[in-house]
Design a protein around this motif. Structure first.
Motif, PDB file in Angstrom:
ATOM      1  N   VAL A 130       0.815  -1.198  -0.115  1.00  0.00           N
ATOM      2  CA  VAL A 130       0.181   0.080   0.074  1.00  0.00           C
ATOM      3  C   VAL A 130       0.836   1.140  -0.047  1.00  0.00           C
ATOM      4  O   VAL A 130       2.028   1.506   0.777  1.00  0.00           O
ATOM      5  N   LEU A 131       0.638   2.080  -1.007  1.00  0.00           N
ATOM      6  CA  LEU A 131       1.302   3.441  -0.975  1.00  0.00           C
ATOM      7  C   LEU A 131       0.704   4.666  -0.416  1.00  0.00           C
ATOM      8  O   LEU A 131      -0.635   4.703  -0.975  1.00  0.00           O
ATOM      9  N   ARG A 132       1.381   5.562   0.071  1.00  0.00           N
ATOM     10  CA  ARG A 132       0.690   6.742   0.440  1.00  0.00           C
ATOM     11  C   ARG A 132       1.800   7.855   0.400  1.00  0.00           C
ATOM     12  O   ARG A 132       2.829   7.699  -0.214  1.00  0.00           O
ATOM     13  N   THR A 133       1.170   9.316   0.379  1.00  0.00           N
ATOM     14  CA  THR A 133       2.198  10.395   0.259  1.00  0.00           C
ATOM     15  C   THR A 133       1.795  11.262   1.006  1.00  0.00           C
ATOM     16  O   THR A 133       0.438  11.570   1.573  1.00  0.00           O
ATOM     17  N   PHE A 134       2.603  12.421   1.290  1.00  0.00           N
ATOM     18  CA  PHE A 134       2.551  13.515   2.036  1.00  0.00           C
ATOM     19  C   PHE A 134       2.071  14.760   1.064  1.00  0.00           C
ATOM     20  O   PHE A 134       1.963  15.898   1.589  1.00  0.00           O
ATOM     21  N   SER A 135       2.303  14.380  -0.279  1.00  0.00           N
ATOM     22  CA  SER A 135       1.853  15.558  -1.366  1.00  0.00           C
ATOM     23  C   SER A 135       0.610  16.187  -1.174  1.00  0.00           C
ATOM     24  O   SER A 135       0.480  17.259  -1.259  1.00  0.00           O
ATOM     25  N   LYS A 136      -0.415  15.285  -1.071  1.00  0.00           N
ATOM     26  CA  LYS A 136      -1.860  15.719  -0.983  1.00  0.00           C
ATOM     27  C   LYS A 136      -2.175  16.007   0.397  1.00  0.00           C
ATOM     28  O   LYS A 136      -2.695  17.161   0.527  1.00  0.00           O
ATOM     29  N   ARG A 137      -2.082  15.102   1.338  1.00  0.00           N
ATOM     30  CA  ARG A 137      -2.777  15.156   2.587  1.00  0.00           C
ATOM     31  C   ARG A 137      -2.123  16.324   3.270  1.00  0.00           C
ATOM     32  O   ARG A 137      -2.525  17.054   4.321  1.00  0.00           O
ATOM     33  N   ALA A 138      -0.652  16.607   3.235  1.00  0.00           N
ATOM     34  CA  ALA A 138       0.017  17.520   3.806  1.00  0.00           C
ATOM     35  C   ALA A 138       0.610  18.655   3.245  1.00  0.00           C
ATOM     36  O   ALA A 138       1.350  19.478   3.592  1.00  0.00           O
ATOM     37  N   GLY A 139       0.133  19.101   1.926  1.00  0.00           N
ATOM     38  CA  GLY A 139       0.604  20.017   0.981  1.00  0.00           C
ATOM     39  C   GLY A 139       1.995  19.911   0.870  1.00  0.00           C
ATOM     40  O   GLY A 139       2.694  21.081   0.956  1.00  0.00           O
ATOM     41  N   LEU A 140       2.744  18.765   0.716  1.00  0.00           N
ATOM     42  CA  LEU A 140       4.163  18.823   0.632  1.00  0.00           C
ATOM     43  C   LEU A 140       4.688  18.257  -0.820  1.00  0.00           C
ATOM     44  O   LEU A 140       5.799  17.481  -0.833  1.00  0.00           O
ATOM     45  N   ALA A 141       3.881  18.532  -1.835  1.00  0.00           N
ATOM     46  CA  ALA A 141       4.212  17.872  -3.165  1.00  0.00           C
ATOM     47  C   ALA A 141       5.613  18.428  -3.605  1.00  0.00           C
ATOM     48  O   ALA A 141       6.432  17.608  -4.125  1.00  0.00           O
ATOM     49  N   GLY A 142       5.951  19.514  -3.108  1.00  0.00           N
ATOM     50  CA  GLY A 142       7.174  20.116  -3.578  1.00  0.00           C
ATOM     51  C   GLY A 142       8.466  19.444  -2.875  1.00  0.00           C
ATOM     52  O   GLY A 142       9.701  19.832  -3.173  1.00  0.00           O
ATOM     53  N   ILE A 143       8.207  19.016  -1.462  1.00  0.00           N
ATOM     54  CA  ILE A 143       9.205  18.480  -0.758  1.00  0.00           C
ATOM     55  C   ILE A 143       9.526  17.068  -1.070  1.00  0.00           C
ATOM     56  O   ILE A 143      10.651  16.449  -0.836  1.00  0.00           O
ATOM     57  N   ARG A 144       8.632  16.295  -1.576  1.00  0.00           N
ATOM     58  CA  ARG A 144       8.693  14.887  -2.093  1.00  0.00           C
ATOM     59  C   ARG A 144       8.936  14.019  -0.872  1.00  0.00           C
ATOM     60  O   ARG A 144      10.055  13.794  -0.570  1.00  0.00           O
ATOM     61  N   VAL A 145       7.623  13.426  -0.437  1.00  0.00           N
ATOM     62  CA  VAL A 145       7.866  12.536   0.649  1.00  0.00           C
ATOM     63  C   VAL A 145       6.654  11.519   0.663  1.00  0.00           C
ATOM     64  O   VAL A 145       5.607  12.032   0.294  1.00  0.00           O
ATOM     65  N   GLY A 146       7.027  10.343   0.140  1.00  0.00           N
ATOM     66  CA  GLY A 146       6.031   9.255   0.103  1.00  0.00           C
ATOM     67  C   GLY A 146       6.254   8.071   1.019  1.00  0.00           C
ATOM     68  O   GLY A 146       7.358   8.234   1.645  1.00  0.00           O
ATOM     69  N   TYR A 147       5.461   7.137   1.201  1.00  0.00           N
ATOM     70  CA  TYR A 147       5.869   6.145   2.158  1.00  0.00           C
ATOM     71  C   TYR A 147       4.918   4.836   1.728  1.00  0.00           C
ATOM     72  O   TYR A 147       3.619   4.981   0.877  1.00  0.00           O
ATOM     73  N   GLY A 148       5.311   4.000   2.134  1.00  0.00           N
ATOM     74  CA  GLY A 148       4.570   2.583   1.849  1.00  0.00           C
ATOM     75  C   GLY A 148       4.467   1.605   2.853  1.00  0.00           C
ATOM     76  O   GLY A 148       5.289   1.498   3.858  1.00  0.00           O
ATOM     77  N   ALA A 149       3.459   0.453   2.892  1.00  0.00           N
ATOM     78  CA  ALA A 149       3.583  -0.430   3.814  1.00  0.00           C
ATOM     79  C   ALA A 149       3.669  -1.660   3.113  1.00  0.00           C
ATOM     80  O   ALA A 149       3.150  -1.671   1.957  1.00  0.00           O
ATOM     81  N   PHE A 150       4.573  -2.534   3.780  1.00  0.00           N
ATOM     82  CA  PHE A 150       5.144  -3.754   2.775  1.00  0.00           C
ATOM     83  C   PHE A 150       4.877  -5.022   3.905  1.00  0.00           C
ATOM     84  O   PHE A 150       5.231  -5.078   5.049  1.00  0.00           O
ATOM     85  N   PRO A 151       4.453  -6.291   3.381  1.00  0.00           N
ATOM     86  CA  PRO A 151       4.809  -7.308   4.081  1.00  0.00           C
ATOM     87  C   PRO A 151       6.336  -7.547   4.137  1.00  0.00           C
ATOM     88  O   PRO A 151       7.262  -7.159   3.308  1.00  0.00           O
ATOM     89  N   PHE A 152       6.557  -8.277   5.331  1.00  0.00           N
ATOM     90  CA  PHE A 152       8.212  -8.368   5.784  1.00  0.00           C
ATOM     91  C   PHE A 152       8.887  -9.133   4.640  1.00  0.00           C
ATOM     92  O   PHE A 152       9.993  -8.817   4.590  1.00  0.00           O
ATOM     93  N   SER A 153       8.192 -10.121   4.014  1.00  0.00           N
ATOM     94  CA  SER A 153       9.098 -10.942   3.072  1.00  0.00           C
ATOM     95  C   SER A 153       9.133  -9.978   1.867  1.00  0.00           C
ATOM     96  O   SER A 153      10.011 -10.393   1.085  1.00  0.00           O
ATOM     97  N   ILE A 154       8.711  -8.805   1.782  1.00  0.00           N
ATOM     98  CA  ILE A 154       9.006  -8.007   0.557  1.00  0.00           C
ATOM     99  C   ILE A 154      10.037  -6.872   1.045  1.00  0.00           C
ATOM    100  O   ILE A 154      10.828  -6.440   0.273  1.00  0.00           O
TER     101      ILE A 154
END
Ligand SMILES: Cc1ncc(COP(=O)(O)O)c(C=O)c1O
Length: 421
Positions: free
Chosen positions: A275-299
């Motif tokens: 699952v991928l998410r980002t700070f660009s939309k929710r936090a108005g940080l599109a210009g700063i570039r921060v995203g994040y994701g949740a991944f199974p341990f095996s990946i």
């Protein structure tokens, strides 16, 4: 039937242009190697007479580029704000920018304060983004061990592909959707199987299942809410797709505006879900570039190994952490945008040449009707300082997408639409 495309657009190729010569003498790799003292190593690789001649005289720079990249169409990003401002002859503050789903409220004040008092900009950032991942664990309710941050969700899309795909492997894309999936697939020499969405933009699950069985793609990219139409994927649909033997990358860049819960915690249960998410939309940080994701341990372990060590800058980590210290601000901004989306939708519905689609996101897709040309509409609005998104691809050529702005942005847009009508 789904179409398999190799994303190679020869129209962007420059390979037919005459050979590049540097000055009057030709660029000689052999000579350079000798001078730099590594001729011995280089000469241990036999060079055929013919290729030596090529290297000596008629070599062009693009001959070094990997063949699949020579056929790649460049991604079409939006114009930088300053460039746009010059082109339109308007100050940036006089442009109503509703073309890239940015958050016009910007980040909470804590972000600028934190950036202003940044202590160690001259030290490389934490390769594990520990502070940010700890803050995200609290924010999302899933332990930080499942979380990896990146230079925007965009970086993570590419990183996933680099870890998962061998050249020639297939991905499933469900257009119309975010075009970075097919772009990154092309960069990674993967093949794209397109399973178009239905007329109401919902996923064609039966077709997806058939394609997964027949073509054995490695992964499928799903977007909820989907860009550009704003539709969401319900649990039943997602669960069906998760039973298929394919890695599901669920892009939740706009999830905050949907009123539904993020599926980040599902990665603990489903080994084939990211699952991928980002700070660009929710936090108005599109210009700063921060995203994040949740991944199974095996990946996640392999993404850690393959990622650039300093992919999240000091400024990006500080900004994202500071944004998370003010959840009230983030919530208020989200509520303001959702309320404005509803107002904008009602107003767009009254425009005789637009047919807006209900959206769970911070943008609204509109079909342009009554003989009005979508591209011309976009251009006419741009002349008046209002930027909206138009699409060059066939599927969406008769549509425009309008990002949700502040109430005054909606008012300005409506005024201009009235004039054009
Ligand atoms: C669906 C979707 N995913 C990801 C992104 C990119 O997110 P980021 O700014 O974090 O790279 C966008 C940007 O518009 C998007 O529409």
């Amino acid at each position: 039937m789904a179409a398999i495309d190799l994303f190679c657009n020869p129209s962007s190729l420059c390979i037919d242009r005459p050979s590049l010569r540097v000055g009057s003498s030709c660029f000689s790799v052999e000579g350079k190697l000798r001078r730099s003292g590594i001729a011995y190593m280089a000469s241990s690789v036999p060079i055929k007479e013919e290729s030596r001649e090529n290297l000596g005289c008629s070599v062009t720079g693009d001959s070094f580029i990997r063949p699949h990249l020579r056929k790649l169409s460049p991604y079409q990003p939006i114009l930088p704000f300053e460039v746009l401002s010059t082109r339109l002859g308007r100050k940036p503050e006089d442009i109503v920018k509703l073309d890239a789903n940015e958050n016009p409220y910007g980040p909470p004040p804590e972000v600028l304060e934190a950036l202003g008092s940044m202590r160690f900009p001259y030290i490389y950032p934490d390769p594990e983004s520990r502070s940010l991942r700890a803050a995200l664990a609290e924010d999302s309710g899933i332990e930080s061990e499942y979380i990896l941050a990146g230079c925007g969700a965009d970086e993570l899309i590419d990183l996933i592909m680099r870890c998962v795909l061998d050249p020639g492997d297939k991905i499933v894309d469900c257009p119309p959707t975010f075009t970075m999936y097919e772009f990154d697939a092309a960069v990674n020499a993967a093949r794209v199987i397109k399973v178009s969405r239905k007329l109401d933009f919902s996923l064609d699950v039966e077709q997806i299942a058939e394609v997964v069985e027949q073509e054995r793609p490695k992964c499928i990219f799903l977007t909820s809410p989907n860009n550009p139409d704003g539709s969401i994927i319900n649990d039943e649909t997602l669960l069906k797709i998760l039973t298929l033997p394919v890695l599901v990358v669920l892009d939740e860049a706009y999830i905050e505006f949907s009123g539904i819960e993020s599926r980040m915690s599902w990665v603990k249960k489903y080994e084939n879900l990211i699952v991928l998410r980002t700070f660009s939309k929710r936090a108005g940080l599109a210009g700063i570039r921060v995203g994040y994701g949740a991944f199974p341990f095996s990946i996640i372990e392999y993404l850690w190994r393959a990622k650039q060590p300093y992919n999240v800058s000091v400024a990006a980590e500080i900004s994202a952490c500071a944004a998370l210290t003010n959840p009230v601000y983030l919530e208020n901004v989200k509520v303001a945008l959702v309320l404005e989306r509803e107002r904008l939708f009602k107003l767009l519905k009254e425009v005789p040449f637009l047919n807006p689609y209900p959206s769970y996101s911070n943008f609204i897709l509109c079909e342009v009707t009554s003989g009005m040309d979508a591209k011309k509409l976009k251009e006419d609005l741009a002349k008046m300082g209002i930027m909206i998104r138009h699409y060059n691809n066939k599927e969406l050529s008769g549509y425009v997408r309008v990002s949700v702005g502040k109430p005054e942005h909606t008012d300005a847009l409506m005024l201009c639409l009235k004039r054009l009508g």
